[in-house]
Design an enzyme around this catalytic site. Structure first.
Site, mmCIF file in Angstrom:
data_model
loop_
_atom_site.group_PDB
_atom_site.id
_atom_site.type_symbol
_atom_site.label_atom_id
_atom_site.label_comp_id
_atom_site.label_asym_id
_atom_site.label_seq_id
_atom_site.Cartn_x
_atom_site.Cartn_y
_atom_site.Cartn_z
ATOM 1 N N ASP A 347 0.863 -1.181 0.000
ATOM 2 C CA ASP A 347 0.000 0.000 0.000
ATOM 3 C C ASP A 347 0.903 1.235 0.000
ATOM 4 O O ASP A 347 2.000 1.228 -0.587
ATOM 5 C CB ASP A 347 -0.940 -0.065 1.220
ATOM 6 C CG ASP A 347 -2.233 0.713 1.017
ATOM 7 O OD1 ASP A 347 -2.205 1.944 1.219
ATOM 8 O OD2 ASP A 347 -3.251 0.103 0.645
ATOM 9 N N LYS A 432 -3.424 0.036 -6.906
ATOM 10 C CA LYS A 432 -4.455 0.771 -6.159
ATOM 11 C C LYS A 432 -4.180 2.249 -6.372
ATOM 12 O O LYS A 432 -3.054 2.715 -6.135
ATOM 13 C CB LYS A 432 -4.352 0.407 -4.676
ATOM 14 C CG LYS A 432 -5.208 1.249 -3.744
ATOM 15 C CD LYS A 432 -5.130 0.670 -2.340
ATOM 16 C CE LYS A 432 -5.805 1.552 -1.301
ATOM 17 N NZ LYS A 432 -5.717 0.962 0.050
ATOM 18 N N ASP A 434 -5.199 5.911 -5.334
ATOM 19 C CA ASP A 434 -5.856 6.508 -4.167
ATOM 20 C C ASP A 434 -5.933 8.032 -4.306
ATOM 21 O O ASP A 434 -4.913 8.718 -4.315
ATOM 22 C CB ASP A 434 -5.040 6.104 -2.928
ATOM 23 C CG ASP A 434 -5.782 6.359 -1.638
ATOM 24 O OD1 ASP A 434 -6.853 6.983 -1.675
ATOM 25 O OD2 ASP A 434 -5.276 5.930 -0.589
ATOM 26 N N GLY A 479 -15.882 6.121 -2.942
ATOM 27 C CA GLY A 479 -17.269 6.068 -3.431
ATOM 28 C C GLY A 479 -17.772 7.372 -4.023
ATOM 29 O O GLY A 479 -18.950 7.478 -4.397
ATOM 30 N N ASP A 500 -12.461 4.755 4.613
ATOM 31 C CA ASP A 500 -11.736 3.641 5.232
ATOM 32 C C ASP A 500 -12.565 2.995 6.339
ATOM 33 O O ASP A 500 -13.178 3.686 7.144
ATOM 34 C CB ASP A 500 -10.439 4.155 5.864
ATOM 35 C CG ASP A 500 -9.448 4.601 4.812
ATOM 36 O OD1 ASP A 500 -9.828 4.715 3.645
ATOM 37 O OD2 ASP A 500 -8.289 4.841 5.185
HETATM 38 C C1 GLA Z 1 -6.346 6.047 2.228
HETATM 39 C C2 GLA Z 1 -6.886 4.725 1.712
HETATM 40 C C3 GLA Z 1 -6.362 3.589 2.574
HETATM 41 C C4 GLA Z 1 -4.844 3.586 2.559
HETATM 42 C C5 GLA Z 1 -4.306 4.949 2.977
HETATM 43 C C6 GLA Z 1 -2.826 5.059 2.731
HETATM 44 O O1 GLA Z 1 -6.827 6.352 3.486
HETATM 45 O O2 GLA Z 1 -8.277 4.736 1.677
HETATM 46 O O3 GLA Z 1 -6.873 2.351 2.124
HETATM 47 O O4 GLA Z 1 -4.407 3.270 1.265
HETATM 48 O O5 GLA Z 1 -4.924 6.001 2.280
HETATM 49 O O6 GLA Z 1 -2.326 6.307 3.104
#
Ligand code: GLA
Length: 693
Positions: A347, A432, A434, A479, A500
């Site tokens: 991540d 992923k 983000d 979302g 989250d």
């Molecule tokens: C966001 C994402 C999490 C994670 C963090 C990493 O909050 O939604 O799933 O990837 O960032 O900083």
């Protein structure tokens, strides 16, 4: 009247802004119970005896759970005087939905009194509900209260109540800005005794392993259908339980692919467009198994929900290449890979950051040619993906369309094409993406709101599609803009449907229910993602602490996995791979539960609410049967019935307990089960059409 003064709790300011509120970590703050000071009060009251008054703010609130920040005594979540609809209150507790405090009154309570409402400093969209439950019975509940709603008076009888639960619920629109005040909150007690905050009941329930031990003979698991793009590298480890050594074979395998008969890993180049009906076989000294496996060579990937592990909820900004390699080792050694877990995903925090407490993570984001640089904890990313691939597993990575990721590390902004090429060259199979700091970029754009949201994902979707590798694309933007409506169009294979999950694991039922609202958009290659599975041991954010047991009861952990599987959610475990016990592995690795998630129809479970606390989640499966979860959100066991009428079934139907992998006989009209508090029962109902295994 007497007031028992119990001192105060240490509180800290925690008013940081993030799309997703991070909850309090009870271990991070200690209670400071001071000496008990008894103040002699005035007159006797209606009980004929002098009650003792204990203020809520005087209790040790370290066990109070809430959706964001920490409970504040005698001030609001914004650290201002407690204020509701313009009226300020001298004492009380400021909290944040979803907030829960369990108290043991030992039957010594008389009354609870308070003024409750949304704190005036909360902000626009606050909407909350206060609820008080005594021994499982709702004693008091407000309507949904918004900013400006007048304070509601609470004055309830506590006679004979043993366990009291004070809650602030989110009012049905998420927890953002949900600051609630228990103002002037106090208990009248029969004797000189204070209510005792306790851990949520059920947390100590025995952790019984329901999943039977795998048999010694081989059992081939994993998806029945698998998508890949023609001409790209192909890699698939046949997930198989049973005593090793196992010898693998396959019929119908296209000749661009080769099977290693000892490891069960298929490698090669994806054949030309078309469908290939393969039969996989596994044999050992104890027996053999066969399973059909349809390879669909075309444009679509992730024809069943992706499964794997993601580091976030265990290692946060402490992740290293070594930990990723260990995770790959454990995925194979623990048997997780034998039931279908496949992706080993990094991540955030693997790049450099302009500033960070760990100097090994600080440095230039890119080299002179603009190439993205990993930080010094990741000395050899290509070596890492090679290592993961050598085990037949796949590797995932993470970045943001903004200049910085959510944790402040280098993002892809203005280097998207170069980064996409780099990810492919490093050998990643999953990205992923983000949103985070892209918010600022979007703000300054003149595009219409929805196109602002779509734009960065459409760009990266196209770039990934151009790479000479299959890269599953995971949209993480919480979302926004109904991502389920357009996620697939921009090349996404799964998309987070909300913020989250964080540590607000008490919300798993609510999160699953909200996610299920988008079930119409769940289909092969396109999945709603309610975030990762956090069971077993999970880490503490922003601390150097070791991972700790997750704050969920055994029943909740089973329910978590069942809800996610019925929802056809991506199954990413995010707990500690270095601390997997038999219970956790039992929850994660039941092949019959996983088969519900991986069912080729790709249907997201449909919810049927039975009462405010109980519901069914029903998923039609490709073999003509139905997977049915009977869920109980309350803190007390509940008898739940699923009738054939509700399930559109007729006549006698066989029922199978999926967790125990045990037939429960046939039932004529309904199936009834006593469902544990905060738990679920998962069954498969109906006669399966004969399908190749
Ligand atoms: C966001 C994402 C999490 C994670 C963090 C990493 O909050 O939604 O799933 O990837 O960032 O900083």
């Amino acid at each position: 009247m007497r007031t028992i003064q119990l001192g105060s709790t240490r509180v800290g300011s925690n008013d940081r802004c993030h799309p997703d509120p991070q909850p309090a970590s009870p271990t991070r703050w200690t209670s400071a119970l001071a000496a008990i000071v008894l103040l002699l009060g005035s007159a006797a009251d209606a009980f004929g005896a002098t009650p003792y008054v204990v203020r809520l703010d005087a209790l040790d609130l370290s066990l109070m759970r809430q959706g964001w920040g920490r409970p504040q005594t005698n001030r609001s979540m914004r650290l201002q005087p407690l204020s509701i609809a313009g009226k300020t209150f001298e004492y009380g507790v400021g909290t944040h939905a979803h907030s829960a405090l369990w108290l043991d009154l030992a039957g010594g309570g008389r009354r609870f009194q308070a003024q409750v409402g949304v704190d005036d400093a909360a902000g626009g969209t606050a909407s909350i509900q206060f609820r008080i439950t005594g021994d499982g019975k709702v004693l008091f509940q407000t309507e949904i209260l918004k900013a400006g709603s007048p304070a509601q008076a609470v004055d309830i009888d506590l006679t004979n109540v043993h366990t009291l639960l004070l809650e602030v619920l989110d009012g049905g629109n998420g927890v953002e800005f949900d600051h609630g005040n228990w103002a002037e909150a106090r208990f009248l007690m029969a004797a000189e005794q204070a209510p005792r905050p306790i851990r949520r009941p059920g947390l100590d329930e025995p952790r019984i392993v329901l999943t039977p031990k795998p048999a010694p003979a081989p059992r081939i698991n994993g998806p029945l259908v698998y998508g890949a793009r023609p001409g790209n590298p192909f890699l698939y480890r046949i997930p198989t339980q049973g005593e090793r050594p196992i010898t693998f074979s396959a019929t119908g395998l296209p000749d661009t692919l080769a099977l290693d008969t000892a490891s069960g890993i298929i490698r090669g180049t994806t054949p030309k467009r078309g469908e290939y009906a393969v039969t996989l076989r596994a044999r050992n000294a104890k027996g053999s198994d066969a399973r059909s496996f349809r390879i669909v060579s075309g444009d679509r990937l992730a024809l069943t929900p992706p499964m794997g592990w993601n580091h976030w909820y265990t290692h946060y900004d402490r992740v290293t290449e070594t930990l990723m390699r260990q995770a790959a080792d454990v995925m194979v050694q623990s048997g997780m890979a034998d039931v279908g877990y496949q992706y080993v995903n990094i991540d955030d925090c693997w790049m450099n950051a302009p500033k960070h407490s760990d100097p090994m993570r600080v440095g230039p984001g890119r080299d002179a040619s603009g190439n993205l640089l990993p930080n010094r904890h990741f000395p050899d990313l290509k070596g890492l993906t090679d290592y993961i691939h050598s085990k037949g597993l796949k590797a995932g990575t993470y970045t943001s369309p903004g200049p910085l990721t959510c944790a402040g590390f280098t993002g892809a902004w203005q280097f998207e094409a170069q980064d996409a090429r780099q990810f492919a060259a490093w050998g990643f199979d999953f990205l992923k993406y983000d949103w985070c700091s892209y918010g600022d970029i979007a703000k300054s754009s003149t595009d219409e709101e929805r196109s602002k949201l779509i734009k960065p994902y459409a760009l990266m979707g196209r770039l990934l599609r151009e790479q000479p590798r299959d890269i599953v694309f995971n949209l993480c933007q919480y979302g926004m803009g109904n991502v389920w409506e357009w996620g697939a169009e921009v090349g996404g294979h799964c998309w987070r449907t909300a913020g989250d999950l964080g540590f607000e694991l008490d919300r798993i039922f609510e999160v699953a229910l909200r996610n299920a609202e988008h079930r119409a958009w769940s289909r092969p290659g396109e999945w709603n993602d309610p975030d990762y599975i956090q069971i077993g041991y999970i880490g503490a954010a922003h601390e150097m602490g070791q991972p700790v047991p997750c704050p969920l009861s055994a029943s909740e952990q089973y329910a978590f996995m069942a809800l996610w599987s019925l929802s056809a959610a991506p199954l990413f475990f995010s707990g500690d791979m270095g601390n997997l016990d038999a219970f956790t592995l039992g929850v994660l690795c039941n092949p019959e539960v996983i088969a519900i998630d991986q069912d080729p129809l790709g249907q997201g479970g449909q919810v049927r609410e039975l009462s405010p606390e109980t519901f069914l989640m029903v998923k039609d499966l490709a073999d003509g049967t139905k997977a049915v979860g009977l869920f109980n959100r309350s803190y007390f066991p509940s008898k739940i019935t699923a009738t054939w009428e509700q399930l559109s079934l007729h006549g006698r139907q066989p029922v199978r307990d999926v967790w125990r992998q045990k037939d429960l006989g046939s039932h004529r009209h309904s199936f009834e089960a006593t469902v544990p508090a905060r738990g679920g029962v998962l069954v498969k109902i109906g006669k399966a059409a004969k399908m190749a295994r």
